[in-house]
Design a protein around this motif. Structure first.
Motif, short mmCIF file in Angstrom:
data_model
loop_
_atom_site.label_atom_id
_atom_site.label_comp_id
_atom_site.label_asym_id
_atom_site.label_seq_id
_atom_site.Cartn_x
_atom_site.Cartn_y
_atom_site.Cartn_z
N PHE A 116 26.67 -25.87 -0.62
CA PHE A 116 26.37 -27.31 -0.67
C PHE A 116 26.89 -27.92 0.63
CE2 PHE A 116 26.86 -26.04 -5.11
CZ PHE A 116 25.71 -26.58 -5.67
N CYS A 167 18.37 -29.66 -2.38
CA CYS A 167 18.33 -30.95 -3.06
C CYS A 167 18.71 -32.02 -2.04
CB CYS A 167 19.31 -30.97 -4.23
SG CYS A 167 19.08 -32.40 -5.31
N CYS A 222 20.25 -35.08 -2.74
CA CYS A 222 21.23 -36.12 -3.14
C CYS A 222 22.47 -36.17 -2.25
CB CYS A 222 21.61 -35.99 -4.61
SG CYS A 222 22.41 -34.44 -5.05
N SER A 282 17.43 -27.67 -6.89
CA SER A 282 18.19 -28.21 -8.03
C SER A 282 17.80 -29.64 -8.37
CB SER A 282 19.69 -28.16 -7.72
OG SER A 282 20.04 -29.07 -6.69
N LYS A 338 17.72 -28.05 -16.16
CA LYS A 338 18.92 -28.75 -15.72
C LYS A 338 18.98 -30.10 -16.41
CE LYS A 338 21.13 -30.67 -11.61
NZ LYS A 338 21.09 -30.78 -10.14
N TYR A 396 28.79 -33.09 -14.69
CA TYR A 396 28.72 -32.99 -13.22
C TYR A 396 29.68 -33.94 -12.51
CZ TYR A 396 24.07 -31.14 -14.54
OH TYR A 396 23.04 -30.46 -15.13
N PHE A 456 31.84 -32.75 -9.52
CA PHE A 456 30.99 -32.30 -8.42
C PHE A 456 30.59 -33.46 -7.52
CE2 PHE A 456 26.80 -31.84 -6.54
CZ PHE A 456 26.81 -30.58 -6.00
N ARG A 457 30.34 -34.61 -8.15
CA ARG A 457 29.85 -35.73 -7.34
C ARG A 457 30.93 -36.24 -6.41
NH1 ARG A 457 25.70 -38.26 -11.83
NH2 ARG A 457 24.44 -36.36 -11.92
N ARG A 512 20.18 -40.16 -13.14
CA ARG A 512 19.18 -39.12 -12.86
C ARG A 512 18.29 -38.81 -14.07
NH1 ARG A 512 21.42 -38.21 -8.09
NH2 ARG A 512 23.37 -37.06 -7.76
N GLN A 563 16.20 -35.35 -14.45
CA GLN A 563 16.92 -34.28 -15.15
C GLN A 563 16.66 -34.41 -16.66
OE1 GLN A 563 21.00 -34.61 -13.82
NE2 GLN A 563 20.49 -33.88 -11.77
N LYS A 607 21.58 -25.11 -16.86
CA LYS A 607 22.72 -25.83 -16.35
C LYS A 607 22.89 -27.15 -17.09
CE LYS A 607 24.23 -28.21 -12.25
NZ LYS A 607 23.87 -28.76 -10.97
N VAL A 613 29.51 -25.51 -14.76
CA VAL A 613 29.59 -26.63 -13.81
C VAL A 613 31.00 -27.20 -13.64
CG1 VAL A 613 27.18 -27.25 -14.19
CG2 VAL A 613 29.00 -28.39 -15.52
N SER A 614 31.09 -28.15 -12.72
CA SER A 614 32.38 -28.70 -12.31
C SER A 614 33.22 -29.23 -13.47
CB SER A 614 32.17 -29.80 -11.27
OG SER A 614 31.30 -30.81 -11.78
N TYR A 642 33.08 -21.91 -10.43
CA TYR A 642 34.21 -22.20 -9.56
C TYR A 642 35.40 -21.30 -9.91
CZ TYR A 642 31.15 -26.14 -8.85
OH TYR A 642 30.04 -26.89 -8.57
C1 PBG Z 1 22.56 -31.47 -6.83
C2 PBG Z 1 23.47 -30.72 -7.73
C3 PBG Z 1 24.38 -31.19 -8.69
C4 PBG Z 1 25.06 -30.08 -9.16
C5 PBG Z 1 24.53 -28.96 -8.52
N1 PBG Z 1 23.53 -29.38 -7.65
C6 PBG Z 1 24.73 -32.58 -9.10
C7 PBG Z 1 23.75 -33.40 -9.82
O1 PBG Z 1 22.65 -32.99 -10.15
O2 PBG Z 1 24.10 -34.56 -10.04
C8 PBG Z 1 26.18 -30.09 -10.18
C9 PBG Z 1 27.14 -28.94 -10.08
C10 PBG Z 1 28.42 -29.10 -10.81
O3 PBG Z 1 28.69 -30.07 -11.52
O4 PBG Z 1 29.24 -28.18 -10.66
N2 PBG Z 1 21.50 -32.10 -7.42
#
Ligand code: PBG
Length: 327
Positions: free
Chosen positions: A79, A120, A122, A165, A195, A201, A204-205, A217, A221, A248, A273-274, A313
């Motif tokens: 990323f 992606c 974002c 993604s 997803k 998430y 992650f943000r 989103r 999503q 995911k 995920v995070s 992670y």
């Molecule tokens: C990008 C993306 C995201 C994650 C992976 N790729 C965030 C989102 O969609 O908001 C989340 C990964 C995570 O939470 O570990 N679009």
């Protein structure tokens, strides 16, 4: 004739017999480790909400990759946190962009390590959405062009696997065609096929500086209560040419992982995920749970549900435990 002739506890009597009848084995080779790359130099910045995870600059990558390889991990997911953001995310397709530089750096040190590029917008847009904004919503078809530019640029830098993604419709077919037209027939596509618009998430943000500046989103999503829709999403992506499909998040979606595996028997990734990471880290740091055991139990459950590979992670932490158990 059941009990007393049948006694289930016989096969639980010692660690050795338990190992013989064990149905699911976790392996270091199942793991994909995500990395957050920043454009500046000399950066190793801890991510507050994800203890043990850092934002790294390209010059810090060699040491990190050496550690990853020494642990036996075979793949990383990149990323980027770019130097600038704009309305269309143009920093994502620059030849000297942060992910492009990271790919070249990794490939020059470790050509065999699989490099997966998260495709992606974002992280690259000033509005934080995953596509081209028109009338306060993401325009699907205009976004496809931008995603394809990003994908081609990553592959040109040496990326092995492209992982879109964004959850736009038709992007797998669109990107596959663009790759093929540019002689990248052998580049693998791993689709974030199912997803969900998930609160997991959150951390992650912070890590990727990619929170949407307005709205959310949920127009692209998936809605968390749906599972039949996930099967439709996966079916379409397989038809469009996805080599690997993904579900995911993972922990709250084990039923989706299992349904996708049972229905399609296609190579399947799950993204741990995070938020799933941070919850366990936080409770572990407080001494409320045994972090190591909870981590292994969770990763094993994701594999038991049907995932062939896990983006996590915890990859380095889990690898250390598994390598220790082998000795
Ligand atoms: C990008 C993306 C995201 C994650 C992976 N790729 C965030 C989102 O969609 O908001 C989340 C990964 C995570 O939470 O570990 N679009």
């Amino acid at each position: 004739m059941s009990f007393p002739r049948n006694r289930m506890r016989r096969l639980r009597n010692s660690e050795n017999i338990r190992r013989l009848v064990r149905e699911t084995a976790l392996s270091v080779e199942d793991f994909i480790y995500p990395l957050f790359i920043v454009g500046q130099e000399g950066v190793k910045q801890p991510i507050q909400s994800m203890p043990g995870i850092w934002q790294l600059s390209v010059d810090q990558l060699a040491a990190e990759i050496e550690e990853i390889m020494a642990l036996g991990i075979k793949a990383v997911l990149l990323f980027g946190l770019p130097e600038y953001k704009d309305a269309v995310g143009s920093a994502s397709w620059q030849d000297n962009g942060v992910v492009q530089r990271a790919i070249r750096e990794i490939k020059s040190h470790s050509p065999d390590l699989l490099v997966i590029g998260d495709v992606c917008l974002c992280e690259y847009t000033d509005h934080g959405h995953c596509g081209y904004i028109e009338n306060n919503d993401v325009n699907n078809d205009k976004t496809l062009e931008l995603l394809a530019r990003q994908a081609l640029s990553y592959v040109g830098a040496g990326c092995d696997i492209i992982a879109p993604s964004d959850m736009m419709d038709g992007r797998i077919g669109f990107i596959r065609e663009e790759l093929d037209a540019n002689n990248y027939q052998d580049t693998i596509i791993m689709s974030y096929a199912a997803k969900y618009a998930s609160a997991f998430y959150g951390p992650f943000r912070e890590a990727a500086d990619s929170a949407p500046q307005f709205g959310d989103r949920r127009t692209y999503q998936m809605d968390p209560p749906n599972i039949r829709e996930a099967l439709r999403e996966v079916k379409l992506d397989i038809e469009e040419g996805a080599d690997i499909v993904m579900v995911k998040p993972a922990l709250a979606y084990l039923d989706v992982i299992k349904a996708v595996k049972d229905e399609f028997n296609h190579p399947l990734a799950a993204y741990n995920v995070s938020g799933e990471y941070s919850m366990i880290k936080a409770a572990g740091m407080k001494g409320w749970i045994d972090e190591e055991r909870v981590m292994l139990e969770m990763l094993t459950a994701i594999k038991r549900a049907g995932a062939d590979m896990i983006i996590t992670y915890f990859a380095k932490d889990a690898a250390r435990v598994l390598n220790r158990q082998k000795m």
